[in-house]
Design an enzyme around this catalytic site. Sequence first.
Site, mmCIF file in Angstrom:
data_model
loop_
_atom_site.group_PDB
_atom_site.id
_atom_site.type_symbol
_atom_site.label_atom_id
_atom_site.label_comp_id
_atom_site.label_asym_id
_atom_site.label_seq_id
_atom_site.Cartn_x
_atom_site.Cartn_y
_atom_site.Cartn_z
ATOM 1 N N HIS A 74 1.045 -1.594 0.561
ATOM 2 C CA HIS A 74 0.088 0.611 -0.101
ATOM 3 C C HIS A 74 1.390 1.394 0.199
ATOM 4 C CE1 HIS A 74 -3.481 -1.654 1.795
ATOM 5 N NE2 HIS A 74 -3.059 -2.888 0.908
ATOM 6 N N GLU A 119 0.914 3.911 1.779
ATOM 7 C CA GLU A 119 1.554 4.299 2.954
ATOM 8 C C GLU A 119 2.605 3.532 3.912
ATOM 9 O OE1 GLU A 119 -2.119 3.561 2.032
ATOM 10 O OE2 GLU A 119 -3.224 4.303 3.678
ATOM 11 N N CYS A 179 -6.611 1.882 5.625
ATOM 12 C CA CYS A 179 -6.530 1.259 6.257
ATOM 13 C C CYS A 179 -6.478 0.154 7.705
ATOM 14 C CB CYS A 179 -6.936 -0.070 4.806
ATOM 15 S SG CYS A 179 -4.601 -0.916 5.247
#
Length: 185
Positions: free
Chosen positions: A61, A63, A91
């Site tokens: 992801h 991040e 998430c």
Amino acid sequence: MFDSDTLLLNPDEHFMREALRQARKAASLNEVPIGAVIVHEGQIIGRAWNQVETLKDATAHAEMLALTQAESALGDWRLADCDLYVTKEPCPMCAGAIVHCRVKRVIFGCPDVKGGAAGGFWNLLQAPNLNHRCEISSGVLGEECVMVLKEFFAEARRRRQEGQEHQKGSAAPSVIEAASIFDGP
């Protein structure tokens, strides 16, 4: 392009625009268009876009990749004086890593009411039983962040309706111009 006026007047918008640039890179590679940047003392020290399909890695992801870059830039896994800008609410996996790295502040564009972990569905970033809590700012350039997602999924649906296979994580850039409602992959 560096916009010093926006940086001085509204640093959150300035850095979110860079996160949006990262999200658009993801879209051009047929990745879910989410982008992230990490800022330390007014400088970007990590930037990334989703690369789950490209790397065949569920943890890739935006991040997570930006956190790794920032840790490398600082030479430490602790990012206590850093802010993370991300186009969509993190998430649970990313929120856990963000808390573990002790990021000071998380700024996101659009919420994720079905699975967000910064107040959308859960709030892991401020869970009282964890060792760290992040400040949260939401809605920064939210409409632009939503539009990038809407455009991506509208294009994916269009291709599917025309019988074309969606090329997940392909290196061939796609131009996404039409907008529709975002309802996921």
